[in-house]
Design a protein around this motif. Structure first.
Motif, PDB file in Angstrom:
ATOM      1  N   ARG A 111       0.551   3.599  14.066  1.00 32.91           N
ATOM      2  CA  ARG A 111      -0.613   3.007  14.745  1.00 32.91           C
ATOM      3  C   ARG A 111      -0.741   3.536  16.163  1.00 32.91           C
ATOM      4  O   ARG A 111      -1.832   3.891  16.615  1.00 32.91           O
ATOM      5  CB  ARG A 111      -0.515   1.481  14.767  1.00 32.91           C
ATOM      6  N   LEU A 112       0.390   3.612  16.882  1.00 35.11           N
ATOM      7  CA  LEU A 112       0.377   4.134  18.248  1.00 35.11           C
ATOM      8  C   LEU A 112      -0.051   5.599  18.265  1.00 35.11           C
ATOM      9  O   LEU A 112      -0.831   6.015  19.133  1.00 35.11           O
ATOM     10  CB  LEU A 112       1.751   3.977  18.896  1.00 35.11           C
TER      11      LEU A 112
ATOM     12  N   ASN B 155       2.276  -4.977   3.348  1.00 32.88           N
ATOM     13  CA  ASN B 155       3.609  -5.140   3.912  1.00 32.88           C
ATOM     14  C   ASN B 155       4.585  -5.630   2.852  1.00 32.88           C
ATOM     15  O   ASN B 155       5.739  -5.224   2.842  1.00 32.88           O
ATOM     16  CB  ASN B 155       3.583  -6.125   5.079  1.00 32.88           C
TER      17      ASN B 155
ATOM     18  N   THR C 224       3.173   1.879   9.928  1.00 29.57           N
ATOM     19  CA  THR C 224       4.160   1.479  10.930  1.00 29.57           C
ATOM     20  C   THR C 224       3.559   1.384  12.320  1.00 29.57           C
ATOM     21  O   THR C 224       2.499   1.939  12.600  1.00 29.57           O
ATOM     22  CB  THR C 224       5.334   2.478  10.976  1.00 29.57           C
ATOM     23  N   ARG C 225       4.260   0.700  13.177  1.00 31.68           N
ATOM     24  CA  ARG C 225       3.843   0.572  14.571  1.00 31.68           C
ATOM     25  C   ARG C 225       3.718   1.950  15.198  1.00 31.68           C
ATOM     26  O   ARG C 225       2.760   2.219  15.917  1.00 31.68           O
ATOM     27  CB  ARG C 225       4.859  -0.279  15.331  1.00 31.68           C
ATOM     28  N   GLN C 226       4.674   2.825  14.932  1.00 31.89           N
ATOM     29  CA  GLN C 226       4.653   4.183  15.481  1.00 31.89           C
ATOM     30  C   GLN C 226       3.416   4.942  15.002  1.00 31.89           C
ATOM     31  O   GLN C 226       2.772   5.641  15.777  1.00 31.89           O
ATOM     32  CB  GLN C 226       5.927   4.941  15.083  1.00 31.89           C
TER      33      GLN C 226
END
Length: 98
Positions: free
Chosen positions: A43-44, A32, A39-41
């Motif tokens: 990971r999702l 980081n 990114t969170r996206q």
């Protein structure tokens, strides 16, 4: 398509976790700090792709999790990890905006 996307996301994650120049792995905090985080996206998306692969293995792929109907072929071609048919996905989206 799902296997290719999973492999691409894994490669992206591995490159985000690598320490520049050393070839060694870095802890997430270090990744980081270098601005190369997963990114969170991403990971999702990885979670959704892997869940779709499980549904394929279990013989549940292509069925809507909300209404039980079929997810249309065109939707699955566009969004292979889709959990819901287009009608249910639209209802979910409309409900989230109220």
């Amino acid at each position: 398509m799902l296997l290719c996307r999973r492999d691409a996301l894994r490669t992206l994650r591995e490159s985000a976790e690598a320490v520049p120049g050393s070839g060694a792995r870095a802890p997430s905090l270090s990744a980081n700090m270098h601005g190369a985080s997963f990114t969170r996206q991403e990971r999702l998306e990885m979670e959704e792709v892997e869940a779709a692969l499980v549904r394929i293995e279990e013989g549940r792929f292509g069925g809507c999790e909300r209404c039980g109907g079929a997810i249309g072929r065109h939707r699955l071609l566009a969004v292979p990890e889709a959990r819901c048919c287009l009608t249910c996905a639209d209802r979910r989206t409309q409900g989230a905006h109220r």
